[in-house]
Write an enzyme that holds these catalytic residues in place. Structure first.
Site, mmCIF file in Angstrom:
data_model
loop_
_atom_site.group_PDB
_atom_site.id
_atom_site.type_symbol
_atom_site.label_atom_id
_atom_site.label_comp_id
_atom_site.label_asym_id
_atom_site.label_seq_id
_atom_site.Cartn_x
_atom_site.Cartn_y
_atom_site.Cartn_z
ATOM 1 C CG ASP A 36 44.743 68.164 24.842
ATOM 2 O OD1 ASP A 36 44.794 67.305 23.882
ATOM 3 O OD2 ASP A 36 45.757 68.631 25.468
ATOM 4 C CE LYS A 58 43.213 59.326 30.890
ATOM 5 N NZ LYS A 58 43.549 59.315 32.273
ATOM 6 C CG MET A 172 47.368 67.132 36.472
ATOM 7 S SD MET A 172 48.650 66.905 35.259
ATOM 8 C CE MET A 172 49.774 68.097 35.713
#
Ligand code: SAH
Length: 255
Positions: A36, A58, A172
């Site tokens: 990740d 991402k 987050m």
């Protein structure tokens, strides 16, 4: 053919030295590593020559690999008989979707082992000089997400968290700091409550911004705090200031 085993491995919070020996061994032995964005890429240097390295995070301006596709890839590699490492930032079972991956593999009869990691709340707090529990200041700590994956998911119970837990660590959450702050104030947290924002905790570029519920949203804006970052809310955040004041005398190392 017998399926290979999948190891769902915690890479630790950022500093590559904060990985466990067991996790490192699994990285060394893996045929394939699916990693990740938050897993420190330096750890990939321990992969054996020829190991396949698959990025699942991402890319700038793009979406991350959908969870379903990751689950499918893990199964496909394992069914080819390969030893697979799924390397995730922090701990795989803390806001890491490791549970979903383990369930999916188990449902397909693929052997799977979870190797814990130092979650970023624990790593970043320690390296910022904030004890998440502290005699006289905090007898409880909660790890909370500031983001829901889908709008249908119930939001965190800020009403209960504001009252019943001494230290809150919010993952987050920086993008929603103003909203979270408003919820906590609305549910009775005093605006004098200390707050720390820890950006890229435990890494060489760690940055810590401290304030109170009264001003933290403004401070976050003016200092441009960016992800990955954690919000620590509670009296323990002021221990950092105490330690910093003593730092030169005691030669403590707080980032
Ligand atoms: N499984 C991970 C969490 C993944 S969720 C763990 O156990 O730590 C992603 C969130 O974790 C980020 O939005 C941020 O809030 C937090 N995070 C991860 N690494 C971090 C770091 N080095 N410093 C501060 N926050 C971090």
């Amino acid at each position: 053919m017998r399926p290979g085993e999948v190891f769902i491995v915690g890479a630790g919070p950022g500093d590559p030295e904060l990985i466990t020996l067991k996790a490192l061994r699994r990285i060394r032995e893996a045929d394939v590593i699916l990693y990740d964005r938050l897993a420190n890429e330096e750890l990939l240097q321990y992969a054996k020559p020829g190991a396949e390295l698959v990025y699942c995070g991402k890319a700038p301006g793009a979406h991350s690999m959908p969870q379903k596709q990751i689950n499918r890839k893990l199964a496909v590699y394992a069914l080819e008989g390969k030893t697979v490492v799924r390397l995730k930032g922090g701990d795989p079972f803390i806001f890491g979707r490791g549970g979903e991956e383990a369930l999916e593999l188990a449902a397909q009869g693929i052997p799977c082992e979870v190797i814990p990691g130092v979650t970023s709340a624990v790593g970043a707090a320690a390296s910022a000089g904030i004890p998440l529990t502290h005699r006289g200041l905090s007898a409880s700590v909660a790890f909370v997400t500031g983001k829901r994956c889908q709008d249908s998911e119930a939001p965190p119970r800020w009403d209960l968290l504001a009252q019943a837990v001494d230290t809150l660590v919010i993952y987050m959450g920086v993008g929603k700091l103003a909203e979270i702050r408003a919820e906590l104030l609305r549910h009775g947290k005093p605006d004098s409550t200390p707050v720390a924002l820890i950006e890229r905790g435990t890494t060489a570029s760690q940055r810590v911004v401290t304030g109170t519920l009264a001003n933290i949203h403004k401070l976050a804006e003016s200092t441009k705090v960016m992800n990955p970052a954690l919000i620590v809310v509670g009296e323990v955040a002021k221990v950092r200031e105490q330690l910093l004041a003593l730092q030169t005398e005691a030669d403590l190392r707080i980032g």
